[in-house]
Enzyme design. Sequence first.
Site, PDB file in Angstrom:
ATOM      1  CG  ASP A  55      30.341  44.700  39.129  1.00 52.82           C
ATOM      2  OD1 ASP A  55      31.436  44.394  39.626  1.00 52.82           O
ATOM      3  OD2 ASP A  55      30.113  45.809  38.608  1.00 52.82           O
ATOM      4  CG  LEU A  56      30.579  44.382  45.074  1.00 55.09           C
ATOM      5  CD1 LEU A  56      31.644  44.346  46.171  1.00 55.09           C
ATOM      6  CD2 LEU A  56      29.189  44.267  45.683  1.00 55.09           C
ATOM      7  CG  ASP A  57      33.725  48.989  42.328  1.00 59.94           C
ATOM      8  OD1 ASP A  57      33.251  49.136  43.462  1.00 59.94           O
ATOM      9  OD2 ASP A  57      34.942  48.789  42.109  1.00 59.94           O
ATOM     10  CG  ASP A 227      29.274  48.404  35.484  1.00 61.16           C
ATOM     11  OD1 ASP A 227      30.049  49.189  34.913  1.00 61.16           O
ATOM     12  OD2 ASP A 227      29.638  47.638  36.386  1.00 61.16           O
TER      13      ASP A 227
END
Length: 277
Positions: A55-57, A227
């Site tokens: 995931d990025l954010d 997250d």
Amino acid sequence: MSQEAACPDRKGRLSMAASFRRRRQQCYARGILEQGWMPMQFYRRLYPVKAISFDLDDTLYNNKPVLLAAEARLMQWLAHHSRLPQAGERRWWWQQRAHQLRLTPELRHDTTRLRHRTLERGLLALGLSDCASAELADGAMANFLEWRNEIVVSDEVRQVIQRLARRCPLAAITNGNADLARFWPQAPFVVARYAGQHGPMKPDPSLFEQTWQRLGVAPAQLLHIGDHPNADVAGANRAGCQSGWLTPPYEQAARPLAASLPTFAFQRLPQLLQLPL
């Protein structure tokens, strides 16, 4: 007849279980040695990993301050260029966003299209003409995407990603509109999948399925790191992948664990270097 004779594969299963316990204990031991880090907590057996998706954010960087700053600048820009005080009120725009989602619920899977539609229709509601609303919405959206991608990835995270990329292929899967080509063009991701552009948001399995197919691995050979307990953990599990849960992300409040358990939970990305890849 002995139990081993009746179950000829029992020794193999016991050997695999012992090997897994040894690997898990090694991960625990290494984690404990890292100052201030809790050891990895395993909820499921870790199977061989052939590729990793991220995931990025709030996984590779702290997204909250970036997004808050971008939205604050957007409010200032809108109020200035529209010369309408209400165009700079964040609460009013959230109401417009909710209204657009009620009208077009499928837009929830594409944050960029949803924001652009909200801007255009909101400016119309404030009394601007069709032409003026479209022009101002285009300009606002272009600026917002620029500000939204003013992301700084720490040296620590960059080094972890680079080291992992030397061990297995990496991919990125995001629900947001952070654009790797803008904020980290040299990132060593073989595949990047964006909700909206490539399919519905996680936890829908589509983006995961596209990723393991593009990487040429089996679903269970893809480890997804993120997250969010629902979008990342439950989503990866639903797609048949393994999942690593980063918690809490970047000193933010820890989210409650969902019903779908991750393969393991951890606190810092460097701990991933402990995994047997």
